[in-house]
Design an enzyme around this catalytic site. Sequence first.
Site, short mmCIF file in Angstrom:
data_model
loop_
_atom_site.label_atom_id
_atom_site.label_comp_id
_atom_site.label_asym_id
_atom_site.label_seq_id
_atom_site.Cartn_x
_atom_site.Cartn_y
_atom_site.Cartn_z
N SER A 128 38.50 29.96 38.63
CA SER A 128 40.12 30.86 38.67
C SER A 128 40.73 30.33 39.13
O SER A 128 39.97 29.52 40.51
CB SER A 128 39.95 32.12 38.91
OG SER A 128 41.30 31.66 39.14
N LYS A 183 35.12 38.51 37.12
CA LYS A 183 36.59 38.13 36.93
C LYS A 183 37.29 38.10 36.26
O LYS A 183 38.59 37.46 36.10
CB LYS A 183 35.68 36.28 36.16
CG LYS A 183 37.29 35.10 34.93
CD LYS A 183 38.04 34.97 36.24
CE LYS A 183 39.43 34.06 36.09
NZ LYS A 183 39.64 33.79 34.96
N HIS A 186 39.35 40.36 38.17
CA HIS A 186 40.62 39.48 38.47
C HIS A 186 41.27 39.36 37.67
O HIS A 186 42.31 39.06 38.14
CB HIS A 186 39.07 37.95 38.73
CG HIS A 186 40.59 36.49 39.49
ND1 HIS A 186 41.29 36.15 38.13
CD2 HIS A 186 40.73 36.01 40.73
CE1 HIS A 186 42.44 35.43 38.87
NE2 HIS A 186 42.17 35.23 40.18
N ASN A 187 41.13 39.19 36.94
CA ASN A 187 42.36 39.01 35.76
C ASN A 187 43.32 40.19 35.85
O ASN A 187 44.47 40.11 35.51
CB ASN A 187 41.59 38.67 33.86
CG ASN A 187 41.53 37.17 34.58
OD1 ASN A 187 41.19 36.09 35.29
ND2 ASN A 187 41.88 36.27 33.11
N GLU A 190 45.48 39.97 38.34
CA GLU A 190 46.36 39.67 38.35
C GLU A 190 47.68 39.62 37.35
O GLU A 190 49.12 39.52 37.63
CB GLU A 190 45.78 37.83 37.73
CG GLU A 190 46.50 36.65 36.71
CD GLU A 190 45.42 35.78 36.20
OE1 GLU A 190 44.63 35.42 37.16
OE2 GLU A 190 45.92 35.21 34.69
C1 6PG Z 1 43.06 32.08 36.04
C2 6PG Z 1 43.79 32.80 34.91
C3 6PG Z 1 42.97 32.11 33.83
C4 6PG Z 1 44.20 32.23 32.82
C5 6PG Z 1 43.80 33.45 32.29
C6 6PG Z 1 46.03 34.07 31.83
O1 6PG Z 1 41.87 32.75 37.28
O2 6PG Z 1 42.91 30.99 36.49
O3 6PG Z 1 43.01 33.85 35.61
O4 6PG Z 1 41.90 32.40 33.36
O5 6PG Z 1 45.48 31.73 33.34
O6 6PG Z 1 43.45 34.02 31.52
O7 6PG Z 1 45.43 34.91 30.97
P1 6PG Z 1 46.62 35.73 30.03
O8 6PG Z 1 46.95 33.90 28.51
O9 6PG Z 1 46.06 36.61 29.75
O10 6PG Z 1 47.76 35.73 30.54
#
Ligand code: 6PG
Length: 482
Positions: A128, A183, A186-187, A190
């Site tokens: 990430s 991960k 984490h997302n 996010e």
């Molecule tokens: C990271 C982000 C990365 C990516 C996501 C965006 O940890 O660096 O999470 O993995 O930016 O996949 O996800 P979406 O396109 O679903 O918003």
Amino acid sequence: EIADVGLIGLAVMGENLALNMESRGFRVAVFNRTTARVDEFIQGRAKGKRFVGAHDVTEFVAAIQRPRKIVMLVKAGAPVDQLIDQLLPLLDQGDILIDGGNSLFTDTIRRTQRVEEAGMLFVGSGVSGGEDGALHGPSLMPGGSPAAWPHIKPIFQAVCARTPEGEPCCDWMGENGAGHFVKMIHNGIEYGDMQLIGETYDVMKRVLGMSNAEMHGVFAEWNRAELDSYLIEITRDILGFVDKNGEATIDQILDAAGQKGTGKWTVIEALDHGIPLTLIGEAVFARALSAAKQERVQASKQLEPVVSEFKGDRKQLIEDLRQALYASKIISYAQGYQLLRSAAKQYQWSLNYGGIALVWRGGCIIRSAFLGDIKKAFDRDPQLVNLLLDPFFRDAVSSRQAGWRRAIVAAIQSGIPVPCMSAALSYFDGYRAERLPANLLQAQRDFFGAHTYERVDQPRGEFFHTDWTGHGGATTSRSYSA
Ligand code: 6PG
């Protein structure tokens, strides 16, 4: 010359991670399916650096020191399986394949087994931090074949981000899919953090009528205290960003969110575990609702909201929003950690919860000062059942409760959707409730389907049925359920 590590997939993330590894003293062999990319890279950004450019997989594999460590940064899904198929026959026992994409953790569980059966080792690693993170220090969440960790640790912990205290934001997460599971969480988090900031922005903009410059100032201030985080920081910068015609870029962007699926996976997993991951669920649905732009435009003409104008203290509302944002964030992480606990049990991972907070402390998209406090909470009690029960977070929520409620009320009265903030508050009010209305629900189930219920005056696990209508008989769904 023989390379210390190999990397396949020279898109932005791959290139940057390769450059990062090289800058830490490793010689890196690189390969890309479209080999023109290899030449472009070797003659461009990699010029004069310790890279070996390979033009076919055999040459690539031969260029790497054994046991080979091969990082794959290709699109998640079938391309990963195809690459594994291609590589396995060329590898030697004990070589290590590392998938650094956003793979679904169940794929990683399956791939780990497959690669181990062939005599090699497999690692599925969360990476990430976007392009910048890959180049300067990502947060890394590796899991898979445990025997791989001692071999990749020196490389991973050299290239990863560090906390302000200097600890590496990379540690072994656990067996098979653990790294990709972490991960995925984490997302999901996010998604939640982003939606919470979005709701705050919406209230500031539409209830208080604040300008981008004013909001920029508020986020700048917030970023200097307990909300200090990467996502608040970029929000500040986005709100301050003006294009060359002097227009605010933020106001030129269509309000229809995209998503690639990792948030959705998190919520599906939560549903399977029966974990109320309500905030992230609302965040995923909020993106879905935003994406239906055309339909919303139509509806906005027909479904006029009944709103009352905000007549309260503007300064107070800004402060209340800050409290609401922080308290809701605590709920989101509390929910996320509950899913981690449930998954650890189901998939037999011994997840280190404090260690996960530490890995997320720097480098990744959700990095924040707040994660330092989560780490401390798990240091106090590594088996903490719910973050809300830690003394620091308990006090943090309790001191913000009044402001949190006021902010939500203000939004609701003005007709501004705050799905994540209000879902967070409902979860809090539910979690802290000794009694919930589920007694009625159980009665209804028993009434219409003889589903039985437990009684407050009897031990748990004993089930009773009432003949509510007088003609229901004594058969319960329980007594004949297969
Ligand atoms: C990271 C982000 C990365 C990516 C996501 C965006 O940890 O660096 O999470 O993995 O930016 O996949 O996800 P979406 O396109 O679903 O918003």
